[in-house]
Design a protein around this motif. Structure first.
Motif, PDB file in Angstrom:
ATOM      1  N   ALA A   1       0.838  -1.195   0.000  1.00  0.00           N
ATOM      2  CA  ALA A   1       0.000   0.000   0.000  1.00  0.00           C
ATOM      3  C   ALA A   1       0.879   1.253   0.000  1.00  0.00           C
ATOM      4  CB  ALA A   1      -0.912  -0.004   1.215  1.00  0.00           C
ATOM      5  N   ASP A   2       0.574   2.197  -0.846  1.00  0.00           N
ATOM      6  CA  ASP A   2       1.366   3.416  -0.986  1.00  0.00           C
ATOM      7  C   ASP A   2       0.711   4.535  -0.191  1.00  0.00           C
ATOM      8  OD1 ASP A   2       2.890   5.553  -1.677  1.00  0.00           O
ATOM      9  OD2 ASP A   2       2.320   5.573  -3.800  1.00  0.00           O
ATOM     10  N   PRO A   3       1.257   4.904   0.987  1.00  0.00           N
ATOM     11  CA  PRO A   3       0.627   5.960   1.792  1.00  0.00           C
ATOM     12  C   PRO A   3       0.645   7.316   1.105  1.00  0.00           C
ATOM     13  CG  PRO A   3       2.793   5.395   2.666  1.00  0.00           C
ATOM     14  CD  PRO A   3       2.482   4.390   1.592  1.00  0.00           C
ATOM     15  N   ALA A   4       1.549   7.494   0.137  1.00  0.00           N
ATOM     16  CA  ALA A   4       1.622   8.782  -0.558  1.00  0.00           C
ATOM     17  C   ALA A   4       0.476   8.976  -1.536  1.00  0.00           C
ATOM     18  CB  ALA A   4       2.961   8.887  -1.301  1.00  0.00           C
ATOM     19  N   ALA A   5      -0.286   7.911  -1.822  1.00  0.00           N
ATOM     20  CA  ALA A   5      -1.360   8.001  -2.810  1.00  0.00           C
ATOM     21  C   ALA A   5      -2.619   8.632  -2.233  1.00  0.00           C
ATOM     22  CB  ALA A   5      -1.689   6.615  -3.364  1.00  0.00           C
ATOM     23  N   VAL A   6      -2.694   8.780  -0.897  1.00  0.00           N
ATOM     24  CA  VAL A   6      -3.875   9.365  -0.269  1.00  0.00           C
ATOM     25  C   VAL A   6      -3.431  10.349   0.801  1.00  0.00           C
ATOM     26  CG1 VAL A   6      -5.317   7.320  -0.669  1.00  0.00           C
ATOM     27  CG2 VAL A   6      -4.018   7.534   1.469  1.00  0.00           C
ATOM     28  N   SER A   7      -4.372  11.186   1.236  1.00  0.00           N
ATOM     29  CA  SER A   7      -4.149  12.082   2.371  1.00  0.00           C
ATOM     30  C   SER A   7      -5.054  11.645   3.513  1.00  0.00           C
ATOM     31  CB  SER A   7      -4.473  13.526   1.986  1.00  0.00           C
ATOM     32  OG  SER A   7      -3.561  14.005   1.026  1.00  0.00           O
ATOM     33  N   VAL A   8      -4.484  11.534   4.701  1.00  0.00           N
ATOM     34  CA  VAL A   8      -5.236  11.128   5.888  1.00  0.00           C
ATOM     35  C   VAL A   8      -5.446  12.358   6.764  1.00  0.00           C
ATOM     36  CG1 VAL A   8      -5.272   9.652   7.930  1.00  0.00           C
ATOM     37  CG2 VAL A   8      -4.277   8.799   5.792  1.00  0.00           C
ATOM     38  N   VAL A   9      -6.711  12.646   7.059  1.00  0.00           N
ATOM     39  CA  VAL A   9      -7.066  13.864   7.788  1.00  0.00           C
ATOM     40  C   VAL A   9      -7.926  13.494   8.988  1.00  0.00           C
ATOM     41  CG1 VAL A   9      -8.175  16.126   7.614  1.00  0.00           C
ATOM     42  CG2 VAL A   9      -7.019  15.158   5.623  1.00  0.00           C
ATOM     43  N   ARG A  10      -7.675  14.122  10.126  1.00  0.00           N
ATOM     44  CA  ARG A  10      -8.483  13.858  11.327  1.00  0.00           C
ATOM     45  C   ARG A  10      -9.920  14.328  11.139  1.00  0.00           C
ATOM     46  NH1 ARG A  10      -6.276  13.062  16.400  1.00  0.00           N
ATOM     47  NH2 ARG A  10      -8.024  14.226  17.269  1.00  0.00           N
ATOM     48  N   VAL A  11     -10.832  13.615  11.755  1.00  0.00           N
ATOM     49  CA  VAL A  11     -12.232  14.034  11.802  1.00  0.00           C
ATOM     50  C   VAL A  11     -12.410  14.947  13.006  1.00  0.00           C
ATOM     51  CG1 VAL A  11     -14.630  13.275  11.996  1.00  0.00           C
ATOM     52  CG2 VAL A  11     -12.963  11.859  10.767  1.00  0.00           C
ATOM     53  N   GLU A  12     -13.055  16.083  12.812  1.00  0.00           N
ATOM     54  CA  GLU A  12     -13.307  16.974  13.935  1.00  0.00           C
ATOM     55  C   GLU A  12     -14.257  16.319  14.929  1.00  0.00           C
ATOM     56  OE1 GLU A  12     -14.545  20.793  12.571  1.00  0.00           O
ATOM     57  OE2 GLU A  12     -12.598  21.261  11.639  1.00  0.00           O
ATOM     58  N   PRO A  13     -14.103  16.606  16.230  1.00  0.00           N
ATOM     59  CA  PRO A  13     -14.943  15.986  17.258  1.00  0.00           C
ATOM     60  C   PRO A  13     -16.427  16.219  16.996  1.00  0.00           C
ATOM     61  CG  PRO A  13     -13.098  17.157  18.239  1.00  0.00           C
ATOM     62  CD  PRO A  13     -13.118  17.526  16.785  1.00  0.00           C
ATOM     63  N   PRO A  14     -17.257  15.227  17.372  1.00  0.00           N
ATOM     64  CA  PRO A  14     -16.875  13.964  18.006  1.00  0.00           C
ATOM     65  C   PRO A  14     -16.306  12.971  16.992  1.00  0.00           C
ATOM     66  CG  PRO A  14     -19.250  14.043  17.709  1.00  0.00           C
ATOM     67  CD  PRO A  14     -18.727  15.371  17.263  1.00  0.00           C
TER      68      PRO A  14
END
Length: 305
Positions: free
Chosen positions: A259-272
């Motif tokens: 799996a290539d982590p550079a192929a996607v962007s991981v973003v936090r979900v705002e609370p909750p």
């Protein structure tokens, strides 16, 4: 505590429709059956059976008790049968149920430690989601389940008592294609993605998203629906849509993970922020299964690594 013998007597009364016939089947006197039912009612604080000219009719509390007794006794007998099979086998056995992403990320590290310490144990690993894994432990078909639940009560159900050992919280994150308008944000509210199409990684995530969309007042637009978070991540990388994916499904299982982590962007979900709660389910026994306990300890160690 409700006396199990009195539950068996109530079950016999329900099956035969009279105290006399139940007494005959149980090799008791009708008076003894009547006394046991009266004692059960005193302990419960409710009537469980009503006499009439047509025989005995169970009340609603009585019917609930009979259903619970049938499930509990059946589960206990199944568990005893599996335990007998285990202790009489030529080699000790351990059957483990696990969900896919937990099996891919947590279980291999724990099993490596377990197998090194117990090379004589014959292991069986079964893939199962919580709704299937928990009943497998209850019936004795599995000695241990690596499983999870979202917010709400533990999915342990009725019947034989089960123990839950919490291992870790597994927060869900937004996974966006590279170049997405929100890819550079530190955190994003799900409502900001109301116009996006979604790639679903499992039915439970879909249920959460649909509830959220209903509350936020927008329609959930689904581009793809899968039962595999890793496949869902690949579809996001291809630009099919956005996804909500647990943390353990975003980590490489090992250094050679393609799996290539550079192929996607991981973003936090705002609370909750939604999260899965991962843990181990085992049957509650006077004498715990020694190898199930050893693997549970290995899983705890794998999380702490």
């Amino acid at each position: 505590m409700i006396d199990v013998q009195r539950l068996r007597i109530l079950r016999a009364v329900a099956e035969h429709g009279s105290f006399n016939k139940a007494a005959g089947a149980l090799l008791l006197t009708p008076s003894a059956v009547s006394q046991h039912i009266a004692a059960l009612e005193r302990g419960l604080g409710h009537r469980v059976a009503v006499r009439s000219t047509r025989g005995i009719t169970l009340t609603e509390p009585g019917r609930l008790l009979v259903e619970a007794a049938a499930e509990t006794i059946s589960a206990e007998l199944d568990q005893v049968r599996h335990e007998i099979d285990r202790i009489t086998a030529e080699r000790p056995r351990l059957t483990v149920a696990t969900f896919v992403s937990g099996g891919r990320h947590l279980l291999p590290r724990a099993l490596a430690r377990f197998v090194a310490a117990h090379p004589d144990v014959e292991l069986t690993v079964l893939e199962a989601e919580p709704e299937d894994a928990v009943p497998m432990v209850r019936s004795g078909a599995a000695d241990l389940a690596l499983t999870y639940h979202f917010d709400g009560p533990l999915p342990l159900g009725q019947g034989t008592a089960l123990d839950w050992l919490p291992l870790m919280d597994d927060p869900l994150s937004l996974v966006l294609p590279r170049g997405h308008r929100l890819a550079d944000r530190a955190s994003v509210a799900l409502s900001e993605l109301a116009a996006d199409r979604w790639v679903l990684g499992c039915l439970k995530t879909e249920a959460y998203l649909r509830r959220y969309a209903d509350r936020a007042g927008f329609d959930l637009r689904v581009a793809a629906s899968t039962t595999d978070y890793f496949f869902a991540r690949s579809l996001v990388a291809a630009g099919v849509g956005v996804a909500l994916i647990p943390h353990v499904s975003l980590e490489p299982a090992h250094p050679a993970d393609p799996a290539d982590p550079a192929a996607v962007s991981v973003v936090r979900v705002e609370p909750p922020r939604p999260a899965r709660h991962i843990g181990v389910v085992t049957p509650r026994r006077r004498r715990p299964h020694p190898y199930a306990r050893a693997l549970a300890e290995a899983l705890t160690g794998a999380v702490e690594q």
